[in-house]
Design a protein around this motif. Sequence first.
Motif, mmCIF file in Angstrom:
data_model
loop_
_atom_site.group_PDB
_atom_site.id
_atom_site.type_symbol
_atom_site.label_atom_id
_atom_site.label_comp_id
_atom_site.label_asym_id
_atom_site.label_seq_id
_atom_site.Cartn_x
_atom_site.Cartn_y
_atom_site.Cartn_z
ATOM 1 N N THR A 65 37.087 26.362 60.024
ATOM 2 C CA THR A 65 37.521 27.737 59.754
ATOM 3 C C THR A 65 38.417 27.777 58.521
ATOM 4 N N CYS A 66 39.358 26.840 58.444
ATOM 5 C CA CYS A 66 40.236 26.761 57.266
ATOM 6 C C CYS A 66 39.416 26.467 56.013
ATOM 7 N N GLY A 67 38.438 25.577 56.123
ATOM 8 C CA GLY A 67 37.570 25.269 54.998
ATOM 9 C C GLY A 67 36.768 26.467 54.550
ATOM 10 N N GLN A 68 36.348 27.287 55.500
ATOM 11 C CA GLN A 68 35.581 28.487 55.176
ATOM 12 C C GLN A 68 36.453 29.486 54.412
ATOM 13 N N VAL A 69 37.690 29.680 54.856
ATOM 14 C CA VAL A 69 38.592 30.599 54.146
ATOM 15 C C VAL A 69 38.895 30.056 52.753
ATOM 16 N N GLU A 70 39.174 28.767 52.649
ATOM 17 C CA GLU A 70 39.458 28.155 51.357
ATOM 18 C C GLU A 70 38.292 28.376 50.385
ATOM 19 N N TYR A 71 37.074 28.175 50.884
ATOM 20 C CA TYR A 71 35.859 28.367 50.083
ATOM 21 C C TYR A 71 35.738 29.824 49.637
ATOM 22 N N GLN A 72 35.957 30.741 50.554
ATOM 23 C CA GLN A 72 35.858 32.156 50.209
ATOM 24 C C GLN A 72 36.899 32.544 49.176
ATOM 25 N N GLN A 73 38.101 31.998 49.301
ATOM 26 C CA GLN A 73 39.141 32.280 48.323
ATOM 27 C C GLN A 73 38.754 31.737 46.947
ATOM 28 N N ALA A 74 38.184 30.548 46.916
ATOM 29 C CA ALA A 74 37.792 29.920 45.649
ATOM 30 C C ALA A 74 36.642 30.654 44.973
ATOM 31 N N THR A 75 35.759 31.273 45.776
ATOM 32 C CA THR A 75 34.610 31.981 45.205
ATOM 33 C C THR A 75 34.875 33.473 45.002
ATOM 34 N N GLY A 76 36.079 33.911 45.351
ATOM 35 C CA GLY A 76 36.419 35.315 45.173
ATOM 36 C C GLY A 76 35.885 36.217 46.256
ATOM 37 N N ASP A 77 35.449 35.638 47.366
ATOM 38 C CA ASP A 77 34.925 36.422 48.484
ATOM 39 C C ASP A 77 36.097 36.962 49.302
ATOM 40 N N ASP A 78 35.948 38.160 49.805
ATOM 41 C CA ASP A 78 37.000 38.754 50.633
ATOM 42 C C ASP A 78 36.679 38.653 52.122
ATOM 43 N N GLY A 79 35.716 37.809 52.452
ATOM 44 C CA GLY A 79 35.311 37.668 53.844
ATOM 45 C C GLY A 79 34.109 38.506 54.207
ATOM 46 N N THR A 80 33.643 39.327 53.271
ATOM 47 C CA THR A 80 32.490 40.179 53.558
ATOM 48 C C THR A 80 31.177 39.500 53.227
ATOM 49 N N GLY A 81 31.230 38.445 52.416
ATOM 50 C CA GLY A 81 30.015 37.757 51.997
ATOM 51 C C GLY A 81 29.383 38.340 50.755
ATOM 52 N N ALA A 82 30.029 39.322 50.143
ATOM 53 C CA ALA A 82 29.443 39.995 48.988
ATOM 54 C C ALA A 82 29.726 39.299 47.664
ATOM 55 N N ALA A 83 30.771 38.483 47.585
ATOM 56 C CA ALA A 83 31.130 37.848 46.314
ATOM 57 C C ALA A 83 30.034 36.907 45.845
ATOM 58 N N GLY A 84 29.858 36.839 44.571
ATOM 59 C CA GLY A 84 28.889 35.922 43.984
ATOM 60 C C GLY A 84 27.443 36.363 44.135
ATOM 61 N N ARG A 85 27.199 37.528 44.691
ATOM 62 C CA ARG A 85 25.825 38.004 44.875
ATOM 63 C C ARG A 85 25.275 38.671 43.627
ATOM 64 N N TRP A 86 26.145 39.162 42.778
ATOM 65 C CA TRP A 86 25.711 39.864 41.583
ATOM 66 C C TRP A 86 26.437 39.309 40.376
ATOM 67 N N GLY A 87 25.731 39.210 39.285
ATOM 68 C CA GLY A 87 26.329 38.839 38.015
ATOM 69 C C GLY A 87 26.084 39.969 37.047
ATOM 70 N N SER A 88 26.951 40.112 36.049
ATOM 71 C CA SER A 88 26.724 41.170 35.077
ATOM 72 C C SER A 88 27.188 40.713 33.706
ATOM 73 N N VAL A 89 26.572 41.314 32.707
ATOM 74 C CA VAL A 89 26.899 41.031 31.324
ATOM 75 C C VAL A 89 26.982 42.368 30.606
ATOM 76 N N SER A 90 28.044 42.548 29.832
ATOM 77 C CA SER A 90 28.183 43.766 29.039
ATOM 78 C C SER A 90 28.428 43.388 27.596
ATOM 79 N N LEU A 91 27.732 44.084 26.707
ATOM 80 C CA LEU A 91 27.899 43.877 25.272
ATOM 81 C C LEU A 91 27.846 45.250 24.629
ATOM 82 N N GLY A 92 28.998 45.764 24.247
ATOM 83 C CA GLY A 92 29.055 47.118 23.709
ATOM 84 C C GLY A 92 28.561 48.112 24.744
ATOM 85 N N PRO A 93 27.645 48.994 24.352
ATOM 86 C CA PRO A 93 27.150 49.996 25.288
ATOM 87 C C PRO A 93 26.054 49.477 26.231
ATOM 88 N N VAL A 94 25.642 48.215 26.042
ATOM 89 C CA VAL A 94 24.564 47.660 26.870
ATOM 90 C C VAL A 94 25.173 46.871 28.023
#
Length: 130
Positions: A65-94
């Motif tokens: 359980t502690c390892g799971q929280v540590e992992y979620q913290q390292a990946t930016g997850d808030d416990g919902t499982g949504a972190a790391g599911r989407w990536g985005s790139v912005s360059l000017g208006p694109v």
Amino acid sequence: MGRIYATPEQYTAWTGQQTPPADIDRLLARASEDVDAALVTAVYATDALGMPTDPAIVQALADATCGQVEYQQATGDDGTGAAGRWGSVSLGPVSLGDRRDRPAAAGDVDLAPRAHRTLRAAGLLPGVIW
């Protein structure tokens, strides 16, 4: 609320952090749900509340359980499982986005590698139904 396998004190001792995250109780509850999902076919002795009775299993579930929280913290997850599911790139208006699904772990949960190793070492993964 379901079973919670670790306390804030166990988390700080396990990670060596001085102060746990502000929402540690919620994070431990969510991480415990993830551990439960991975243990769908695990067999071990429990009390009337469904908590493990073997001290080695109690410790393994707390560590996972502690390892799971540590992992979620390292990946930016808030416990919902949504972190790391989407990536985005912005360059000017694109702006471009892409979906980054991870492979499902045991029980279709994104289980931390350290949590998985802890559960496997305790003989809880892979579970076997007799």
